[in-house]
Write a protein that holds these residues in place. Structure first.
Motif, PDB file in Angstrom:
ATOM      1  N   VAL A 168       0.713  -1.168   0.141  1.00  8.23           N
ATOM      2  CA  VAL A 168       0.016  -0.038  -0.016  1.00  8.23           C
ATOM      3  C   VAL A 168       0.925   1.156   0.060  1.00  8.23           C
ATOM      4  N   LYS A 169       0.356   2.015  -0.671  1.00 10.66           N
ATOM      5  CA  LYS A 169       1.346   3.607  -0.710  1.00 10.66           C
ATOM      6  C   LYS A 169       0.340   4.333  -0.128  1.00 10.66           C
ATOM      7  N   LEU A 170       0.891   4.981   0.901  1.00 13.61           N
ATOM      8  CA  LEU A 170       0.263   6.067   1.939  1.00 13.61           C
ATOM      9  C   LEU A 170       1.034   7.324   1.815  1.00 13.61           C
ATOM     10  N   ASP A 171       0.529   8.307   1.227  1.00 10.30           N
ATOM     11  CA  ASP A 171       1.132   9.578   0.874  1.00 10.30           C
ATOM     12  C   ASP A 171       2.431   9.182   0.082  1.00 10.30           C
ATOM     13  N   GLU A 172       3.454   9.375   0.720  1.00 13.59           N
ATOM     14  CA  GLU A 172       5.001   9.037  -0.035  1.00 13.59           C
ATOM     15  C   GLU A 172       5.508   7.672   0.788  1.00 13.59           C
ATOM     16  N   GLU A 173       4.796   6.833   1.446  1.00 15.18           N
ATOM     17  CA  GLU A 173       5.458   5.686   2.126  1.00 15.18           C
ATOM     18  C   GLU A 173       4.665   4.321   1.386  1.00 15.18           C
ATOM     19  N   VAL A 174       5.738   3.632   1.280  1.00 20.63           N
ATOM     20  CA  VAL A 174       5.265   2.195   0.828  1.00 20.63           C
ATOM     21  C   VAL A 174       5.310   1.327   1.859  1.00 20.63           C
ATOM     22  N   ARG A 175       4.184   0.353   2.178  1.00 17.12           N
ATOM     23  CA  ARG A 175       4.295  -0.710   3.242  1.00 17.12           C
ATOM     24  C   ARG A 175       3.983  -1.908   2.606  1.00 17.12           C
ATOM     25  N   GLU A 176       4.509  -3.001   3.096  1.00 15.38           N
ATOM     26  CA  GLU A 176       4.279  -4.523   2.719  1.00 15.38           C
ATOM     27  C   GLU A 176       3.177  -4.808   3.485  1.00 15.38           C
ATOM     28  N   ALA A 179      -6.092   7.398   8.259  1.00 12.95           N
ATOM     29  CA  ALA A 179      -6.788   8.898   8.469  1.00 12.95           C
ATOM     30  C   ALA A 179      -7.385   9.419   7.351  1.00 12.95           C
ATOM     31  N   PRO A 180      -8.074  10.306   7.357  1.00 12.94           N
ATOM     32  CA  PRO A 180      -8.928  10.833   6.146  1.00 12.94           C
ATOM     33  C   PRO A 180      -7.956  11.495   5.120  1.00 12.94           C
ATOM     34  N   PRO A 181      -7.129  12.383   5.560  1.00 10.91           N
ATOM     35  CA  PRO A 181      -6.576  13.066   4.430  1.00 10.91           C
ATOM     36  C   PRO A 181      -5.247  12.347   3.869  1.00 10.91           C
ATOM     37  N   VAL A 182      -4.829  10.954   4.185  1.00 10.77           N
ATOM     38  CA  VAL A 182      -3.914  10.376   3.617  1.00 10.77           C
ATOM     39  C   VAL A 182      -4.130   9.729   2.322  1.00 10.77           C
ATOM     40  N   ALA A 183      -3.444  10.115   1.265  1.00 13.96           N
ATOM     41  CA  ALA A 183      -3.786   9.448  -0.101  1.00 13.96           C
ATOM     42  C   ALA A 183      -3.227   8.032  -0.038  1.00 13.96           C
ATOM     43  N   ARG A 184      -4.155   6.954  -0.588  1.00 11.05           N
ATOM     44  CA  ARG A 184      -3.907   5.844  -0.576  1.00 11.05           C
ATOM     45  C   ARG A 184      -4.307   4.955  -1.864  1.00 11.05           C
ATOM     46  N   CYS A 185      -3.505   3.748  -2.003  1.00 10.25           N
ATOM     47  CA  CYS A 185      -3.443   3.057  -3.188  1.00 10.25           C
ATOM     48  C   CYS A 185      -2.905   1.522  -2.831  1.00 10.25           C
TER      49      CYS A 185
END
Length: 130
Positions: A77-85, A95-101
């Motif tokens: 998942v990409k959360l703003d500029e961080e990618v996590r496994e 949280a609401p304002p965090v962009a995610r994909c």
């Protein structure tokens, strides 16, 4: 209250696949069950990403906090500029304002998303994770 007004039972596989309906079927499936469940205050969606595929766009909210649960498979998942496994049974609060994909690994990934419903609250971010 009668039983039909106090609960609703829906199989998520029976909910319309919005990804296919909007031309994103190659990515996987997206089934938004809130309406089918007649939920008034809770958003519920089921996502199935095909192996190695990424959601077609990112998104964020102004008000809605969401919790994602990986039901099976793995990915990232990409959360703003961080990618996590992510792996099966991981739970992730966003949280609401965090962009995610989300992006599936080699074995694909199934996700359940739940949160408070806020009509018209989502912002779609095309090409956000490129």
């Amino acid at each position: 209250m009668s039983p039909e007004t106090t609960y609703t039972h829906v199989n998520l596989e029976s909910v319309e696949d919005s990804a296919a309906a909007h031309g994103f079927g190659e990515m996987g499936e997206a089934r938004f069950a809130t309406g089918d469940l007649e939920a008034q205050r809770t958003g519920v969606s089921f996502h199935r990403l095909r192996p190695g595929r990424r959601q077609s766009f990112g998104h964020r909210h102004e008000q809605a906090e969401e919790v994602y649960v990986v039901l099976s498979g793995s990915g990232r998942v990409k959360l703003d500029e961080e990618v996590r496994e992510l792996v099966a049974h991981d739970a992730l609060r966003v949280a609401p304002p965090v962009a995610r994909c989300f992006e599936a690994g080699d074995d694909g990934m199934e996700l359940l998303a739940v949160g408070a419903r806020h009509e018209g609250d989502g912002e779609i971010l095309p090409g956000w994770w490129s």
